[in-house]
Design an enzyme around this catalytic site. Sequence first.
Site, PDB file in Angstrom:
ATOM      1  N   SER A  94     -14.058 -44.707  74.604  1.00  0.00           N
ATOM      2  CA  SER A  94     -14.584 -45.254  73.361  1.00  0.00           C
ATOM      3  C   SER A  94     -15.298 -46.883  73.192  1.00  0.00           C
ATOM      4  CB  SER A  94     -13.507 -45.220  72.413  1.00  0.00           C
ATOM      5  OG  SER A  94     -14.082 -45.970  71.098  1.00  0.00           O
ATOM      6  N   ASP A 237     -20.603 -47.634  69.931  1.00  0.00           N
ATOM      7  CA  ASP A 237     -19.983 -48.360  70.940  1.00  0.00           C
ATOM      8  C   ASP A 237     -20.042 -46.771  72.372  1.00  0.00           C
ATOM      9  OD1 ASP A 237     -18.762 -46.370  69.438  1.00  0.00           O
ATOM     10  OD2 ASP A 237     -16.571 -46.778  70.277  1.00  0.00           O
ATOM     11  N   ASP A 239     -18.707 -43.995  72.678  1.00  0.00           N
ATOM     12  CA  ASP A 239     -18.895 -42.566  71.883  1.00  0.00           C
ATOM     13  C   ASP A 239     -19.532 -42.423  71.030  1.00  0.00           C
ATOM     14  OD1 ASP A 239     -16.527 -44.044  70.770  1.00  0.00           O
ATOM     15  OD2 ASP A 239     -15.277 -41.876  71.001  1.00  0.00           O
ATOM     16  N   ASP A 241     -18.689 -43.532  67.721  1.00  0.00           N
ATOM     17  CA  ASP A 241     -18.211 -43.189  66.182  1.00  0.00           C
ATOM     18  C   ASP A 241     -17.931 -44.483  65.796  1.00  0.00           C
ATOM     19  OD1 ASP A 241     -16.278 -44.388  67.712  1.00  0.00           O
ATOM     20  OD2 ASP A 241     -14.472 -42.854  67.759  1.00  0.00           O
TER      21      ASP A 241
HETATM   22 MG    MG Z   1     -15.753 -45.220  69.736  1.00  0.00          MG
END
Ligand code: MG
Length: 454
Positions: A94, A237, A239, A241
């Site tokens: 992440s 960020d 990844d 999300d």
């Molecule tokens: Mg993330």
Amino acid sequence: MQLFGSSGTRGVVGDGLSQEFVLRVAKAAGTAWAADRVFVARDTRTTGEMFANAAASGLASVGVDVDRLGTIPTPGAVRYADVNERPGLMITASHNPPEYNGVKLVGADGVELGVDRLETIEEHVLREDFAIAEWDAVGDVRRVDAANREYVEGLLAAVDREAIADADLTVAIDPGHGAGALTTPEFVRRLGCEVVTVNATPDGHFPGRQPEPVASELNDLRALVTAADADVGIAHDGDADRAVFVDETGEFVAGEASFAALAAAELEAGDTTVAAVNVSQRLVDACERIGAALELTPIGSTNIITRIRELRAAGERVPVAGEGNGGVFFPDYRLVRDGAYVGAKFLELAADRPVSEVVAPYTDYENVRINLAYDADAELDAMLGAAREFADAADADPDTTDGFRLDYGDAWVLVRPSGTEPKVRIYAEARSRERAESLANAAAGPLRAARDDA
Ligand code: MG
């Protein structure tokens, strides 16, 4: 749980997280899940392919077929799980620094596994209870190239394309060399916006900035917004999300302010929203004004997901939920934090009026965060002891949902250990920076002293 924290499992590669561990988690998940086929996906980290290979190998060894999605945002992988009713492993750390990686487990319902299901898998790992297949029954592995494209198509179908296209917006995008580089610029372009980018090559060395989209990392995006005369900047960020924003003047918008603006646009009287215990006063105030209820959970997306599900099962309307770090849920769309979708919902607001005006009602608070790193558990214990003493002595009621939250009416401070890094975090919020800093420092002082004496 020993292996899995509030966001799956994460660690520094070579120092806590190994491919042997990922292999065991994959064997355990393949054994525990009643699935013939499981996906494996990853973000852009340099160690992602190594861990994805270990995960695919572990799954095949217990007789499970594998779909290799390659590099894709976490919400794209989650969508794949949901649409195909297929669970999977997302290799990602992440927002953590480049040397980190981790595993997130996603159920066949397209939702991150909750605590009870993670515990089942953890037991298989700890007992080395794996259903190893015979030589002629191991799983096969295939590449699936369409997942990113289908994810973008799904996004396009879920937002108000016309309203956004009619506004002729110029949008600056900073995916931070993360997985969102593969999808968000294309998505926003297809929404009818003019798109300019920075840090938009997928690169696990993260040469342009760190994966966490905090204000200090977004100077390039702010400069790009100004140079391109853009209406808004969007940053993700690693990844993708999460999404945070820069306004049309090049000013960073606090994640707490954009969350409050998004929530206020979505909530109606009688609705409920869910946020973590570090929730901003800005959201508290918006809920009060609208007549919506606010439920607090421990920090971590799985806790928020669990609470949303409970509330919806009880018949409550929960149109929006999340955290002030750019991770916002729109449960009617999907029960996942989706940075691109959050970006588009914010573009819907930016289509009406300038971003600085959209967030103006929510910018009158200042947030301060102090991270206290530690090396040994004894130091952590000493700091938590000091935090308890500080909370007991304070002239405010402590909330112990997660760490210690002290509410002073005009301001609050929260002390809690990070779920993913060896740090104790101190959060404070007040109407002035001086007040927030003095509250955070008042809490940090005794913790620092206790750590240094331990
Ligand atoms: Mg993330």
